[in-house]
Motif scaffolding. Structure first.
Motif, PDB file in Angstrom:
ATOM      1  N   ASN A  73     -28.252   0.436 -38.159  1.00  0.00           N
ATOM      2  CA  ASN A  73     -29.179  -0.510 -38.772  1.00  0.00           C
ATOM      3  C   ASN A  73     -28.741  -0.949 -40.165  1.00  0.00           C
ATOM      4  OD1 ASN A  73     -31.987  -1.000 -37.223  1.00  0.00           O
ATOM      5  ND2 ASN A  73     -31.178   0.994 -36.646  1.00  0.00           N
ATOM      6  N   ILE A  74     -28.225  -0.039 -40.964  1.00  0.00           N
ATOM      7  CA  ILE A  74     -27.783  -0.415 -42.305  1.00  0.00           C
ATOM      8  C   ILE A  74     -26.564  -1.323 -42.226  1.00  0.00           C
ATOM      9  CG2 ILE A  74     -26.766   0.482 -44.443  1.00  0.00           C
ATOM     10  CD1 ILE A  74     -28.646   2.888 -44.158  1.00  0.00           C
ATOM     11  N   LEU A  75     -25.660  -1.038 -41.293  1.00  0.00           N
ATOM     12  CA  LEU A  75     -24.509  -1.919 -41.100  1.00  0.00           C
ATOM     13  C   LEU A  75     -24.965  -3.308 -40.664  1.00  0.00           C
ATOM     14  CD1 LEU A  75     -21.433  -2.257 -41.057  1.00  0.00           C
ATOM     15  CD2 LEU A  75     -21.454  -1.450 -38.677  1.00  0.00           C
ATOM     16  N   GLY A  76     -25.947  -3.371 -39.771  1.00  0.00           N
ATOM     17  CA  GLY A  76     -26.490  -4.655 -39.346  1.00  0.00           C
ATOM     18  C   GLY A  76     -27.126  -5.415 -40.487  1.00  0.00           C
ATOM     19  N   PHE A  77     -27.827  -4.689 -41.369  1.00  0.00           N
ATOM     20  CA  PHE A  77     -28.431  -5.316 -42.550  1.00  0.00           C
ATOM     21  C   PHE A  77     -27.366  -5.951 -43.449  1.00  0.00           C
ATOM     22  CE2 PHE A  77     -29.026  -4.367 -47.119  1.00  0.00           C
ATOM     23  CZ  PHE A  77     -29.972  -5.339 -47.426  1.00  0.00           C
ATOM     24  N   LEU A  78     -26.290  -5.225 -43.693  1.00  0.00           N
ATOM     25  CA  LEU A  78     -25.234  -5.734 -44.578  1.00  0.00           C
ATOM     26  C   LEU A  78     -24.548  -6.961 -43.980  1.00  0.00           C
ATOM     27  CD1 LEU A  78     -23.678  -2.336 -45.754  1.00  0.00           C
ATOM     28  CD2 LEU A  78     -25.184  -3.874 -47.060  1.00  0.00           C
ATOM     29  N   ILE A  79     -24.315  -6.942 -42.680  1.00  0.00           N
ATOM     30  CA  ILE A  79     -23.675  -8.094 -42.032  1.00  0.00           C
ATOM     31  C   ILE A  79     -24.578  -9.314 -42.103  1.00  0.00           C
ATOM     32  CG2 ILE A  79     -22.873  -9.014 -39.820  1.00  0.00           C
ATOM     33  CD1 ILE A  79     -21.893  -6.179 -39.145  1.00  0.00           C
ATOM     34  N   SER A 111     -36.012  -7.868 -43.351  1.00  0.00           N
ATOM     35  CA  SER A 111     -37.085  -8.267 -42.450  1.00  0.00           C
ATOM     36  C   SER A 111     -36.647  -8.222 -40.992  1.00  0.00           C
ATOM     37  CB  SER A 111     -37.559  -9.672 -42.823  1.00  0.00           C
ATOM     38  OG  SER A 111     -38.504 -10.150 -41.902  1.00  0.00           O
ATOM     39  N   PHE A 112     -35.510  -8.822 -40.690  1.00  0.00           N
ATOM     40  CA  PHE A 112     -35.063  -8.873 -39.298  1.00  0.00           C
ATOM     41  C   PHE A 112     -34.452  -7.553 -38.847  1.00  0.00           C
ATOM     42  CE2 PHE A 112     -35.959 -13.248 -39.914  1.00  0.00           C
ATOM     43  CZ  PHE A 112     -36.131 -13.802 -38.658  1.00  0.00           C
ATOM     44  N   MET A 113     -33.860  -6.800 -39.767  1.00  0.00           N
ATOM     45  CA  MET A 113     -33.320  -5.495 -39.402  1.00  0.00           C
ATOM     46  C   MET A 113     -34.417  -4.516 -39.028  1.00  0.00           C
ATOM     47  SD  MET A 113     -32.801  -2.236 -40.976  1.00  0.00           S
ATOM     48  CE  MET A 113     -32.561  -2.445 -42.734  1.00  0.00           C
ATOM     49  N   THR A 114     -35.585  -4.646 -39.645  1.00  0.00           N
ATOM     50  CA  THR A 114     -36.687  -3.724 -39.392  1.00  0.00           C
ATOM     51  C   THR A 114     -37.645  -4.211 -38.316  1.00  0.00           C
ATOM     52  OG1 THR A 114     -37.978  -4.737 -41.178  1.00  0.00           O
ATOM     53  CG2 THR A 114     -36.631  -2.815 -41.746  1.00  0.00           C
ATOM     54  N   ASN A 115     -37.304  -5.308 -37.610  1.00  0.00           N
ATOM     55  CA  ASN A 115     -38.159  -5.872 -36.564  1.00  0.00           C
ATOM     56  C   ASN A 115     -39.434  -6.468 -37.138  1.00  0.00           C
ATOM     57  OD1 ASN A 115     -40.146  -5.275 -33.799  1.00  0.00           O
ATOM     58  ND2 ASN A 115     -38.124  -6.130 -33.516  1.00  0.00           N
ATOM     59  N   THR A 116     -39.440  -6.762 -38.444  1.00  0.00           N
ATOM     60  CA  THR A 116     -40.613  -7.356 -39.085  1.00  0.00           C
ATOM     61  C   THR A 116     -40.608  -8.869 -38.933  1.00  0.00           C
ATOM     62  OG1 THR A 116     -40.496  -5.590 -40.742  1.00  0.00           O
ATOM     63  CG2 THR A 116     -41.961  -7.453 -41.202  1.00  0.00           C
ATOM     64  N   ASN A 117     -39.473  -9.486 -39.222  1.00  0.00           N
ATOM     65  CA  ASN A 117     -39.307 -10.939 -39.131  1.00  0.00           C
ATOM     66  C   ASN A 117     -40.281 -11.690 -40.042  1.00  0.00           C
ATOM     67  OD1 ASN A 117     -37.869  -9.790 -36.932  1.00  0.00           O
ATOM     68  ND2 ASN A 117     -37.831 -11.756 -35.923  1.00  0.00           N
ATOM     69  N   TRP A 118     -40.560 -11.094 -41.188  1.00  0.00           N
ATOM     70  CA  TRP A 118     -41.304 -11.789 -42.234  1.00  0.00           C
ATOM     71  C   TRP A 118     -40.437 -12.929 -42.734  1.00  0.00           C
ATOM     72  CZ3 TRP A 118     -45.971 -11.716 -44.735  1.00  0.00           C
ATOM     73  CH2 TRP A 118     -46.028 -12.289 -46.009  1.00  0.00           C
ATOM     74  N   GLN A 119     -41.013 -14.103 -42.876  1.00  0.00           N
ATOM     75  CA  GLN A 119     -40.232 -15.271 -43.260  1.00  0.00           C
ATOM     76  C   GLN A 119     -40.813 -15.928 -44.506  1.00  0.00           C
ATOM     77  OE1 GLN A 119     -40.574 -16.804 -39.090  1.00  0.00           O
ATOM     78  NE2 GLN A 119     -38.443 -17.396 -39.398  1.00  0.00           N
ATOM     79  N   ALA A 120     -40.070 -15.823 -45.598  1.00  0.00           N
ATOM     80  CA  ALA A 120     -40.460 -16.480 -46.850  1.00  0.00           C
ATOM     81  C   ALA A 120     -39.737 -17.812 -46.976  1.00  0.00           C
ATOM     82  CB  ALA A 120     -40.149 -15.573 -48.035  1.00  0.00           C
ATOM     83  N   TYR A 121     -39.361 -18.393 -45.874  1.00  0.00           N
ATOM     84  CA  TYR A 121     -38.603 -19.642 -45.830  1.00  0.00           C
ATOM     85  C   TYR A 121     -39.051 -20.427 -44.604  1.00  0.00           C
ATOM     86  CZ  TYR A 121     -36.174 -17.232 -42.120  1.00  0.00           C
ATOM     87  OH  TYR A 121     -35.899 -16.564 -40.958  1.00  0.00           O
ATOM     88  N   SER A 122     -38.660 -21.686 -44.534  1.00  0.00           N
ATOM     89  CA  SER A 122     -38.886 -22.506 -43.348  1.00  0.00           C
ATOM     90  C   SER A 122     -37.551 -22.647 -42.625  1.00  0.00           C
ATOM     91  CB  SER A 122     -39.433 -23.875 -43.751  1.00  0.00           C
ATOM     92  OG  SER A 122     -39.691 -24.668 -42.621  1.00  0.00           O
ATOM     93  N   ALA A 142     -31.238  -6.134 -31.598  1.00  0.00           N
ATOM     94  CA  ALA A 142     -30.889  -4.808 -32.115  1.00  0.00           C
ATOM     95  C   ALA A 142     -32.106  -4.048 -32.620  1.00  0.00           C
ATOM     96  CB  ALA A 142     -29.849  -4.947 -33.235  1.00  0.00           C
ATOM     97  N   SER A 143     -33.006  -4.730 -33.330  1.00  0.00           N
ATOM     98  CA  SER A 143     -34.182  -4.042 -33.868  1.00  0.00           C
ATOM     99  C   SER A 143     -35.132  -3.627 -32.752  1.00  0.00           C
ATOM    100  CB  SER A 143     -34.898  -4.932 -34.883  1.00  0.00           C
ATOM    101  OG  SER A 143     -35.364  -6.128 -34.284  1.00  0.00           O
ATOM    102  N   ALA A 144     -35.263  -4.460 -31.721  1.00  0.00           N
ATOM    103  CA  ALA A 144     -36.101  -4.080 -30.578  1.00  0.00           C
ATOM    104  C   ALA A 144     -35.499  -2.893 -29.837  1.00  0.00           C
ATOM    105  CB  ALA A 144     -36.264  -5.268 -29.637  1.00  0.00           C
ATOM    106  N   ALA A 145     -34.181  -2.900 -29.650  1.00  0.00           N
ATOM    107  CA  ALA A 145     -33.516  -1.783 -28.973  1.00  0.00           C
ATOM    108  C   ALA A 145     -33.620  -0.504 -29.790  1.00  0.00           C
ATOM    109  CB  ALA A 145     -32.053  -2.132 -28.719  1.00  0.00           C
TER     110      ALA A 145
END
Length: 562
Positions: A73-79, A111-122, A142-145
């Motif tokens: 997960n941390i590697l996915g966050f960095l990428i 946000s997306f790494m933690t399966n939150t998908n909070w969006q402060a953008y459009s 990946a976050s769902a898995a």
């Protein structure tokens, strides 16, 4: 009204009907049994293990499982962070959008790494096709898995005896994605395309309106992301207004399918749990409690939205809702998306009546255990199960046991940590924001409604939901960093103790049931479990809810608005 009731009945019936077959299929996949997809996908699975150097036969103890999970997960966050920062130099960017600024990129990647998908953008104004399809969509899978994997570790810990092995994180990750998430997403994406959801890589189109003005119409590969965002309980919209956008959700049928997809896998996972632990009644009790909480919240929300508003004197509150979908579909979606840690919206929650908005907020505050996110909703509910078993055992003088495993102080301390830390993040974060001038400057509303906006933002982040109450400008350094930290801690402060509990339970011997065993497979336990959930939730969050949506409802009856 009759058609609305019929649609709700069809929705609930479809959810119940699909739970056993899908739950059985997932149990076979996770147990390594042959399924109808095995002739096609088993060679692919084996090739993935060979290319990645993974030995699928080697299982992990709980510490190894956590290390593998966190590393991935941390590697996915960095990428993803790198993709968002550098999207201006990457392909598939016909609009020539620049990279995100670091605070927003940091928030979005977490946000997306933690399966939150909070969006402060459009999405259509900020992200390229490459960022959406390669960066965000990968994390949707990946976050769902990862949620699947954490649940599987706990299920094995409860079902195994005198062992330290919890399976392989890499095997759980691959099987969840390959056999479940990918096929279902492909099917749903194709159906959504047939309904009019866009799926292309064309540049944005310019059209001339009937008034002679020019309007930019966004394009993009939306259907593929919409499918996994719903099935994976992710919720991040391709477009800024999410599933209220006609390119994401064009028809009543697409609305029904997307709504069903939100709850489909979390619901079926209850049945999977029953099969994995060898007692289907355990899964059905949990399913019944979850469904009861969902329908109760929905009924209250629908009632609140159907009352005459003394401020407008209208019996139907259509502000912030789609005329083509109506009040019932908007409220059913708000109830499901906040119950399932999905976070997608087809109406603006900020425009809900105070009580309906309060229900959506309370659903998240409970810890996203009403179906919840994939895997994490069920393991969160199982923390309440352990707490209920422990309290029931103390009340009747019996040794606390669940599925033949003695529940002791170590498991209860970790379970309490899982249940209370997200609540602490919500209340502490909201308290800071309520007095910090830079945070208050983001508010669009004063009074209790403004407090609800703040509470909702921190609840959504800590609960890994991702929906927004709106009315709050969150693309600021304070909210990007504060909510980003809440999302990370809220995800992994729960996930790691859950795997630790699994490791502890796996090492215990299974105790045969006796006359002193408290039964956990019937309606009595279900009622007790429901009572504990509501009691803990009320004691923790009722004061904050009273200052927000409850007092706003009372003031609305006196013709006050905010």
């Amino acid at each position: 009204m009759l058609l609305d009731i019929l649609q709700v009945a069809v929705f609930v019936a479809a959810l119940i009907f699909l739970t056993p077959p899908l739950g059985t299929f997932m149990a076979h996949v996770f147990s390594g049994r042959r399924t109808f997809l095995s002739p096609v996908l088993a060679p692919v699975e084996s090739a993935i293990y060979r290319l990645s150097g993974v030995n699928p036969e080697r299982e992990m103890n709980w510490k190894e499982y956590v290390v593998a999970l966190m590393t991935f997960n941390i590697l996915g966050f960095l990428i993803l962070l790198g993709i968002l920062l550098g999207q201006g130099a990457l392909p598939l960017n016909p609009q020539h959008l620049e990279g995100l600024k670091f605070p927003l990129a940091f928030n979005t990647a977490i946000s997306f790494m933690t399966n939150t998908n909070w969006q402060a953008y459009s999405g259509e104004a900020a992200l390229s096709y490459f960022s959406q399809t390669v960066g965000l969509s990968f994390q949707n899978f990946a976050s769902a898995a990862t949620g699947f994997a954490a649940f599987l570790a706990l299920a094995r810990g409860m079902s195994r005896s005198s062992t330290s092995s919890l399976g392989s994180f890499w095997v759980d990750l691959v099987r969840s994605t390959l056999y479940i998430l990918l096929p279902l997403s492909l099917i749903l994406a194709l159906v959504l395309v047939s309904q009019g959801v866009v799926q292309n890589f064309a540049p944005y189109q310019t059209a001339t309106t009937i008034t002679g003005s020019e309007q930019v119409i966004p394009m993009g590969p939306a259907a593929s992301q919409i499918a996994i965002k719903q099935l994976g309980t992710n919720g991040g919209g391709f477009f800024g207004v999410n599933s209220a956008h006609p390119f994401e959700n064009p028809t009543p049928f697409s609305n029904f399918l997307e709504l069903l997809a939100i709850l489909l896998l979390p619901a079926a996972l209850c049945y999977t749990f029953g099969l994995l632990v060898g007692d289907r009644s355990q899964g059905w009790v949990i399913f019944a409690v979850m469904l009861g909480l969902l329908l109760s919240g929905f009924a209250l929300s629908w009632w609140a939205e159907s009352q005459v508003n003394p401020l407008t004197e209208l019996s139907q509150n259509m502000e912030g809702k789609e005329v083509r979908l109506g009040v019932m579909n908007s409220v059913l979606w708000s109830s499901a998306t906040t119950a399932a840690s999905n976070g997608s919206v087809n109406a603006m929650h900020d425009s809900l009546s105070p009580l309906a908005g309060g229900v959506a907020l309370f659903n998240i505050m409970l810890g996203e255990i009403i179906f919840g996110g994939i895997g994490c909703g069920l393991y969160g509910m199982l923390m309440y199960v352990l707490l209920t078993v422990f309290i029931a055992g103390l009340m009747v003088g019996r040794s606390p046991e669940y599925l033949g495993k003695k529940i002791e102080a170590y498991e209860i301390r970790l379970a309490i940590l899982v249940l209370l830390v997200p609540s602490a993040l919500i209340l502490i974060g909201a308290a800071i924001a309520a007095v910090y001038p830079a945070a208050l400057a983001s508010l669009a509303n004063a009074g209790p409604h403004g407090l609800s906006e703040i509470l909702y933002a921190f609840s959504s982040a800590a609960g890994n939901n991702g929906s927004a109450f709106a009315g709050l400008t969150v693309d600021t350094p304070f909210y990007n960093y504060a909510l980003g930290v809440c999302m990370f801690v809220g995800r992994f402060i729960c996930l790691i103790p859950v795997v630790a509990i699994a490791g502890s339970l796996a090492q215990k011997r299974r105790v045969p049931p006796s006359s002193g065993t408290f039964p956990t497979g019937g309606w009595v336990f279900g009622v007790l479990l429901l009572s504990i959930i509501l009691l803990v939730g009320a004691l923790t969050h009722l004061p904050a809810l009273t200052l927000g949506p409850i007092i706003e409802h009372l003031l609305m009856l006196q013709n006050h608005s905010f």
